[in-house]
Enzyme design. Structure first.
Site, PDB file in Angstrom:
ATOM      1  N   GLY A  18      24.698 -94.978  49.701  1.00  0.00           N
ATOM      2  CA  GLY A  18      23.335 -94.485  49.806  1.00  0.00           C
ATOM      3  C   GLY A  18      22.474 -94.975  48.669  1.00  0.00           C
ATOM      4  O   GLY A  18      22.882 -95.831  47.864  1.00  0.00           O
TER       5      GLY A  18
ATOM      6  N   ASP B 285       9.447 -88.849  57.926  1.00  0.00           N
ATOM      7  CA  ASP B 285      10.304 -90.010  58.217  1.00  0.00           C
ATOM      8  C   ASP B 285      11.198 -89.719  59.414  1.00  0.00           C
ATOM      9  O   ASP B 285      12.385 -90.024  59.405  1.00  0.00           O
ATOM     10  CB  ASP B 285      11.144 -90.347  56.978  1.00  0.00           C
TER      11      ASP B 285
END
Length: 986
Positions: free
Chosen positions: A630, A746
């Protein structure tokens, strides 16, 4: 016949000797227990039967080194059962071993007359034993590992051409528990040669990671097991966090956790902590390198933790070891004095040499000296006052007051800094001697009213602290307070008391007193306020009448006060009762409603984490494998076992080492956000680990990963009802977020996670951090990055994010789901997407998309955000569609996915145009009228069948023009289908 085969096989082995006698270098993570090529002399393995079965053969390589092999070729006889057993092999603690076999095998088809008896496989067996006492082969004791078949077999032609066809097979067996084991090879009728046999196990070799040494570690018993190993810090280092790593089944180290730091005086070099060189130092146990000694300091030995200051230089107590050594400053320059009666003003310039420091201040020393002998001086005492202060001056001037008149004083100005105390020297000061002049007396400190009557006030006062000569008289100034010095009177007296008469009754007066000497008047005293009486003081308290009058007046006053107080309290109670009722009502109305709290509004971000996220003990977490990387570190899968609860699978986000405070705050902010949500379609936060490293966020584990990748992997496998069910779950989660006043910003299929039950959950709440690492993000004109293809136009243009902009993004997610993960707007650039949306274009329906769903998408893509549906309305619409499956019938076009043309809601109705020319003019493409006519497209029926290739063929090459025309063509085609009854209206 067998002898011929042996000869052929033996001859063939000479062709492969080069391949098996090269340098035997094996990987560092493999430990060899047996290598037949390394045995000097005969192998001496036991064969059964002793004759006519396996036969040991020795061949020579090009260096005349013998290679011992075993071969058998009884292909002419049926029911072969030839066994070959190795010597006893110690397992050296390994729980799983690997067997590498290199062999050649004859193709049965190349041998005439052996079809019924020739085989092309052999069997591999093992038997565990704690000692080497087995002298014979007992077949029943052995367990089968595998049947070995050749990938390539050789023929007579290969022998003639000396073509090598060497097979290599590796098998593993485990778990093993006894001290050793035997291997056995069973031939059942093949023509085979065992060229080499190697037995080995795997280990994670000794390594150094993060200054921690991890020893050789044998892998676990299972092919998927992880062995946790604690490391030990290398020499001259200490633990920062407990160093641990996992030894994988393949002999590779995984997931380093924790680290060590080099001790003070040492730095990391090539995985070791080496002492700092002479002239260098390191003060603390950190991951920093040794630093060169700062100016005016040195080190004379290796491994220095600090540097010694040069002679005459010093380091203050609060100076860091990295700061240069400094020295006291030189004396101040250009000292100037200015005497004004009994006060002196001093000014000077900064020292020429500051000693290399910025913390210079100045101290003033005052000495009172005798007139006859100036050398006999004594401190001035506490009666002298300094402005702004005596010590620690930051300015280069000071005012000294309250000195004695006609007295000699010597003043020293000392320049000091942080190291002056280590080497006080007269060289740091400059002095001046002055004599004060005749001065007026100081102000009178205390004035008192001794007696007050209706018409007079008796005053008394003390002599000034510093009379500075003989007091000639005192001056009393007084005035009525209301006059405020506009009209005052003066009384002079030689005594230190006076009676002021002729005053008005019940009037406030202000009094000031000052003294006078031959040098003049001093300053007035502080004001004294006195109020005269209403009646003679002797009347009050004399006789019964006065007593009755006093009691009556006092009682009346008390009664009035009680009534006023009761009224005020009553009013306050009334207001409080009403306010309390309103507060209770407000509390009742707000009961059960939760509102999202932005963690970035907390002054201490850690407070938000403590408030919204549960702290989990790191010992409850078991990391199993890394599943991704990530923005802040690795993402792992693992298990969480909290005492008193069942063990569950979890996803673990870790914060990489070397993070900044901002990165830690941003990393944990997502947990502070997730911790506020509790909904079946929102990813669930299990907790955080912040009290040890690495810092971790623990969430539920979603087996099927991100929605977009999951749909692409399962293209076409779901029913429309299943897809709508997924959309309904996403919509429900977004309704929950919207109700909490949270804007996601998002929303995209890549940020929706899917579990094993196909439940979709909204995730990735890090949009409050700008999407710097999002591959779908693009720069906007206002800076920052946003995912253009999923973002509403007002959010792109003005960065205006609301729940309505989330609804636009939800429409794009609907399109992604119904197209099985296609990229929105395909290969169009971000700028082309923005331009197309501004011109009113929208995405066409995906293949087999029901009309009702595409219409809902178009509703979500309304330009005016107030015209878009709310998430509650979206969920209700999807519920109706699920309850009425007939409304989800396919559209008329089922042959292929739509081309890249976008739909234009402003395209003219088909019934409003009658010719190709009218149609082109309506869509502002009439410049191509001649192109259509020349190519024979003269009717609208012909136009609706055109494709992008057709447009290019008639000379329309601009992509944007092609898209606009094809959008209108598709709209006309849809209208024609509706008019012909081929679509079911919703």
């Amino acid at each position: 016949m067998a002898g011929i085969f042996y000869f052929i096989l033996f001859s063939f082995l000479f062709g492969i000797c080069d391949a098996v006698t090269g340098s035997r270098v094996y990987p560092a993570n493999e430990v060899t227990l047996l290598d037949s090529r390394s045995v000097q002399g005969e192998l001496g393995w036991i064969a059964s039967p002793l004759e006519g079965g396996w036969e040991e053969v020795s061949i020579m390589d090009e260096k005349n080194t013998p290679i011992r092999t075993y071969q058998v070729c009884n292909v002419m006889e049926a029911s072969q059962n030839n066994w070959l057993r190795t010597d006893w092999i110690t397992r050296e603690g390994a729980q799983r071993v690997y067997i590498e076999i290199k062999f050649t095998l004859r193709d049965c088809n190349s041998l005439p007359g052996v079809m019924g008896t020739c085989k092309e496989t052999f069997n591999l067996y093992y038997y565990e034993s704690d000692n080497d006492k087995e002298r014979f082969i007992r077949e029943s004791q052995f367990g089968k590992i595998d049947t070995i078949a050749a990938d390539e077999s050789f023929t007579q032609v290969d022998i003639g051409d000396r073509i090598m066809k060497l097979n290599t097979e590796i098998r593993d067996v485990g778990p093993l528990s006894k001290k050793g084991f035997y291997l056995a090879f069973q031939d059942v009728g093949a023509c085979i040669a065992l060229v080499s046999v190697r037995v080995f196990y795997k280990k994670c070799p000794l390594t150094v990671r993060n200054l921690a040494q991890f020893p050789d570690t044998i892998t676990g018993a299972d092919t998927s097991s992880l062995v946790e190993v604690r490391g030990s810090c290398v020499n001259n280092s200490e633990e920062k966090d407990v160093p641990k790593m996992y030894c994988g089944a393949d002999g590779e180290w995984l997931v380093p956790i924790g680290n060590c730091l080099c001790n003070a005086g040492h730095e990391e070099q090539n995985g070791e902590c080496q002492a700092c060189k002479i002239g260098y130092y390191k003060a603390l146990s950190t991951d920093a390198s040794c630093a060169k000694c700062p100016p005016h300091s040195y080190s004379v030995w290796e491994g220095a933790t600090s540097c010694t200051c040069d002679r005459g230089f010093f380091r203050a107590d609060n100076d860091a070891a990295s700061m240069p050594c400094t020295r006291p400053p030189s004396a101040p320059l250009n000292l100037i004095s200015n005497v004004n009666e009994t006060s002196v003003n001093l000014e000077w310039s900064s020292p020429q040499n500051t000693g290399g420091r910025q913390d210079i201040s100045y101290n003033v020393v005052c000495k009172k000296c005798g007139a006859g002998d100036p050398s006999k001086c004594r401190p001035c005492g506490s009666g002298v006052h300094y402005t702004p202060q005596q010590n620690g001056l930051k300015t280069t001037r000071v005012s000294i007051t309250d000195l004695l008149a006609h007295t000699n004083y010597t003043f020293e100005i000392w320049a000091v800094n942080g190291v002056s105390k280590y080497n006080p020297s007269p060289d740091q000061s400059v002095s001046v001697t002055v004599t004060t002049n005749q001065a007026a007396p100081s102000s009178i400190a205390l004035v008192q009213a001794k007696e007050v009557t209706r018409y007079s006030v008796a005053l008394a006062w003390l002599e000034p602290d510093r009379p500075n000569g003989v007091i000639l008289e005192y001056e009393v100034k007084y005035y009525e307070k209301d006059q405020n010095e506009r009209s005052y009177r003066i009384v002079r007296t030689a005594a230190r008391n006076t009676d002021i008469k002729g005053l008005n009754p019940l009037t406030s007066y202000v009094f000031h007193v000052r003294a006078r000497t031959a040098a003049g008047y001093g300053d007035f005293s502080e004001p004294l306020e006195v109020t005269t009486n209403t009646v003679p003081s002797r009347i009050i308290g004399d006789g019964a009448n006065s007593t009755v009058l006093l009691v009556s007046v006092s009682g009346s006053v008390v009664l009035v006060v009680i009534l006023i107080a009761a009224f005020v309290i009553s009013r306050r109670r009334s207001k409080y009762s009403k306010a309390k009722q309103e507060a209770d009502e407000e509390k009742h109305l707000n009961q059960g409603v939760r509102t999202y709290v932005d963690p970035f509004t907390y002054e201490d971000p850690n407070q938000a984490v403590r408030e919204f996220a549960k702290e989990i003990d790191a010992s409850c977490i078991k990391i199993e494998k890394v599943i991704g990387v990530g923005e802040f570190g690795e993402v792992c899968s693992g298990r969480l076992k909290v005492p008193g609860k069942r063990e569950i699978c979890v996803a673990i986000k870790t914060l990489k080492a070397g993070y900044t405070d901002k990165q830690r705050r941003d990393f944990l902010s997502e947990a502070s956000i997730m911790g506020q949500f509790d909904h079946p379609n929102i990813i669930h936060l299990e907790g955080v680990v912040t009290k040890c490293k690495p810092v971790m966020i623990i969430t539920e584990y979603m087996e099927n990963g991100s929605l977009d990748a999951f749909l692409r992997k399962n293209d076409g496998r779901f029913t429309v009802i299943q897809l709508v069910g997924m959309l309904r779950g996403i919509g429900s989660g977004m309704k929950y977020l919207s109700d909490m006043s949270y804007v996601h910003r998002d929303l995209a299929a890549r940020n929706i996670l899917v579990n094993s039950n196909l439940v979709c959950k909204v995730s990735d709440f890090g949009m409050s951090r700008v999407l710097e690492d999002d591959p779908e993000a693009a720069y906007t004109t206002r800076g920052g990055k946003i995912p253009i293809r999923w973002t509403a136009p007002e959010a792109i243009a003005y960065r205006k994010f609301t729940s309505a902009s989330d609804v636009w993004s939800y429409g794009i997610v609907m399109w992604e789901v119904m197209s099985y993960g296609e990229r929105p707007y395909w290969d169009m650039s971000n700028q082309d997407v923005i331009k197309a949306i501004e011109e009113g274009y929208r995405l066409p329906p995906p293949m087999d998309c029901p009309i009702a769903l595409h219409q809902l998408m178009l509703d979500c893509w309304q330009k005016e955000r107030s015209d878009r549906p709310k998430f509650g309305q979206i969920v209700n619409m999807l519920d109706k569609l699920i309850r009425n499956p007939n409304s989800l019938k396919r559209t008329g076009s089922e042959s292929s996915r739509p081309n890249t043309a976008l739909l234009d809601p402003s395209s003219p109705e088909f019934s409003a145009v009658v010719s190709v020319g009218d149609w082109l003019q309506a869509i502002k493409m009439d410049r191509y009228k001649d192109n259509f006519t020349a190519a024979g497209y003269t009717t609208l029926e012909a136009v609706v069948h055109m494709s992008q290739d057709d447009l290019a063929r008639i000379g329309i090459t601009a992509i944007t023009h092609q898209n606009k025309i094809l959008s209108s063509v598709q709209a006309m085609r849809t209208q024609m289908q509706q008019m012909h009854g081929r679509m079911v209206p919703v």
